[in-house]
Design an enzyme around this catalytic site. Sequence first.
Site, mmCIF file in Angstrom:
data_model
loop_
_atom_site.group_PDB
_atom_site.id
_atom_site.type_symbol
_atom_site.label_atom_id
_atom_site.label_comp_id
_atom_site.label_asym_id
_atom_site.label_seq_id
_atom_site.Cartn_x
_atom_site.Cartn_y
_atom_site.Cartn_z
ATOM 1 N N CYS A 191 -3.281 11.071 1.057
ATOM 2 C CA CYS A 191 -2.902 9.820 0.617
ATOM 3 C C CYS A 191 -1.506 9.940 0.318
ATOM 4 C CB CYS A 191 -3.552 8.894 -0.188
ATOM 5 S SG CYS A 191 -5.356 8.746 0.455
ATOM 6 N N LYS A 236 0.812 -1.223 0.019
ATOM 7 C CA LYS A 236 -0.095 -0.047 0.002
ATOM 8 C C LYS A 236 0.773 1.351 -0.046
ATOM 9 C CE LYS A 236 -3.228 2.796 0.541
ATOM 10 N NZ LYS A 236 -4.241 3.357 -0.444
HETATM 11 N N1 SAJ Z 1 -1.131 14.792 -9.320
HETATM 12 C C1 SAJ Z 1 -0.231 15.343 -10.150
HETATM 13 N N2 SAJ Z 1 -0.053 15.291 -11.276
HETATM 14 C C2 SAJ Z 1 -0.482 14.045 -11.697
HETATM 15 C C3 SAJ Z 1 -1.149 13.010 -11.068
HETATM 16 C C4 SAJ Z 1 -1.596 13.544 -9.834
HETATM 17 O O1 SAJ Z 1 0.083 16.670 -9.596
HETATM 18 O O2 SAJ Z 1 0.023 13.694 -13.043
HETATM 19 C C5 SAJ Z 1 -1.762 15.311 -7.916
HETATM 20 C C6 SAJ Z 1 -3.162 15.573 -8.037
HETATM 21 O O3 SAJ Z 1 -3.460 16.784 -8.674
HETATM 22 C C7 SAJ Z 1 -3.342 15.572 -6.706
HETATM 23 C C8 SAJ Z 1 -2.420 14.614 -6.064
HETATM 24 O O4 SAJ Z 1 -1.418 14.274 -6.889
HETATM 25 O O5 SAJ Z 1 -3.145 16.813 -5.967
HETATM 26 C C9 SAJ Z 1 -2.951 13.012 -5.808
HETATM 27 O O6 SAJ Z 1 -3.990 12.765 -6.521
HETATM 28 P P1 SAJ Z 1 -4.031 11.300 -7.493
HETATM 29 O O7 SAJ Z 1 -5.477 11.441 -8.169
HETATM 30 O O8 SAJ Z 1 -3.014 10.897 -7.823
HETATM 31 O O9 SAJ Z 1 -4.357 10.162 -6.215
HETATM 32 P P2 SAJ Z 1 -5.427 10.358 -4.737
HETATM 33 O O10 SAJ Z 1 -4.768 10.933 -3.772
HETATM 34 O O11 SAJ Z 1 -6.782 10.837 -5.060
HETATM 35 O O12 SAJ Z 1 -5.565 8.927 -4.380
HETATM 36 C C10 SAJ Z 1 -4.504 7.966 -4.266
HETATM 37 C C11 SAJ Z 1 -4.597 6.663 -5.269
HETATM 38 N N3 SAJ Z 1 -3.170 6.253 -5.353
HETATM 39 C C12 SAJ Z 1 -2.669 5.871 -6.552
HETATM 40 O O13 SAJ Z 1 -2.933 6.049 -7.632
HETATM 41 C C13 SAJ Z 1 -1.134 5.017 -6.382
HETATM 42 C C14 SAJ Z 1 -5.500 5.718 -5.055
HETATM 43 O O14 SAJ Z 1 -5.545 4.775 -5.721
HETATM 44 C C15 SAJ Z 1 -5.378 5.443 -3.431
HETATM 45 O O15 SAJ Z 1 -6.415 4.475 -2.881
HETATM 46 C C16 SAJ Z 1 -5.420 6.586 -2.469
HETATM 47 O O16 SAJ Z 1 -4.463 7.722 -2.844
HETATM 48 C C17 SAJ Z 1 -5.427 6.226 -1.035
HETATM 49 O O17 SAJ Z 1 -6.351 6.205 -0.353
HETATM 50 O O18 SAJ Z 1 -4.286 5.898 -0.723
#
Ligand code: SAJ
Length: 432
Positions: free
Chosen positions: A269, A215
């Site tokens: 997360c 995780k």
């Molecule tokens: N972000 C970027 N650039 C990108 C992708 C994301 O700047 O290319 C930023 C987003 O804008 C945001 C942050 O990263 O601020 C996180 O967003 P996210 O959509 O990547 O993830 P979360 O936090 O919504 O959810 C994550 C997910 N983990 C992964 O993709 C590995 C989700 O599957 C998990 O269940 C969740 O964390 C969790 O609960 O741990």
Amino acid sequence: MLSEEKPSVCVLGLGYIGLPTAAVIARSGCSVLGVDVTDHVVDTINSGKIHIEEVDLDGLVQGVVARGTLRASLQVEPSDVFVIAVPTPFGDNNIPDTSYVMEAATNVAAALKVGDTLILESTSPVGTTEKMRDLIAKLRPDLKVPGLTNDIPDIAIAYCPERVLPGKILEELIQNDRSIGGITPRCARKAIGFYHRFVRGDLITTSARAAEMTKLVENSYRDVNIAFANELSIISDHMDLDVWEVIRLANRHPRVNILQPGPGVGGHCIAVDPWFIIHSAPEQSPLIRIAREVNDGKTGHVLERASLLIDELPGVSIACFGLAFKANIDDFRESPALKIAAKLARRYGGRVKIVEPYASELPAAFEGTGAQLIDIDQALETCQIMITLTDHDMFKSIPLDERAGKVVYDTRGIWPDQPDNRKAVSKLRLAS
Ligand code: SAJ
């Protein structure tokens, strides 16, 4: 419990993970008790309503509460399966705090009986499930617990992390594969029997420790890759290159897939979980640590460049597009967009306007700043500077002719056709 009978289930923690999980299990026909420490949460759910925003969750909760398969309480009750989904925040010095998990396990301990299964879903440092098992063993010396008895244990204990994406939780809860980490293989088999009832993805058994690490690794992987994109954007600003163009071109390589830069990493997360690894193995995790620092540093970089731009155009109004931590959701927790917009509001007062279609009022961080919440049309009519902080679809669809003549700082790359983007940004080159 006979094997063909549906187990009764108790879910502890009714937040962003616990409530959807409880509702999905209840929809499978199990009788579910959701437990939370907050009166308001318990009352809201018992009235068939929800206290968080998630696509389609309101209808699902309303249905299962009306059918009587989900109810909420402040107290744990005897059940066949217990699922712990409470927060694991980190406190000072980025040290993970598992006290809510241990408190929940203490409450479960009193209700446990022979044949029960206890599952931890909360993101946790490696070793937490074993610690929880040790606590149960101490509180319930009458029970044979897994890993500490040579006999067949009386209960099963497993770690089964969620990996659902906010905004797609109900879909991903069912479709995603899951790691099922048993304290022993027997525990993992018991947990699989439970998840089979509502998960369609593959259920892969492993040890509790490996599942805990998996995780943390998933979110650290994403953090490190976003850090690479954010570092590229800082390098590109310095070298007067368009990072979006560079990434677009590089991603034409069959084995390159660079993520998107932004104003920093938000949510509860990805910006948190890497610290759990760093805390457990500080000497062995320099890359993960520096990635965290790069992503946190990107927020300051954006703030600095936005301020330089604003200072070049005294008196004009500034529209900040977005407060949510990512696209198309109303979640402002740990949002770099909100941090940047609030700091700009404190610095430039009433000149700052906020466009956030997912907010009905400005969050407390804007109190006393004079900033105002306006809609897209008002922003286009009244603001000369436009700073994009969240990539909501509603913003992406603003056509070029409506943005003509604006000075744009597009931290998300949502308007690749903005002609003066590069010019505006190049004006900002930091004297470094
Ligand atoms: N972000 C970027 N650039 C990108 C992708 C994301 O700047 O290319 C930023 C987003 O804008 C945001 C942050 O990263 O601020 C996180 O967003 P996210 O959509 O990547 O993830 P979360 O936090 O919504 O959810 C994550 C997910 N983990 C992964 O993709 C590995 C989700 O599957 C998990 O269940 C969740 O964390 C969790 O609960 O741990």
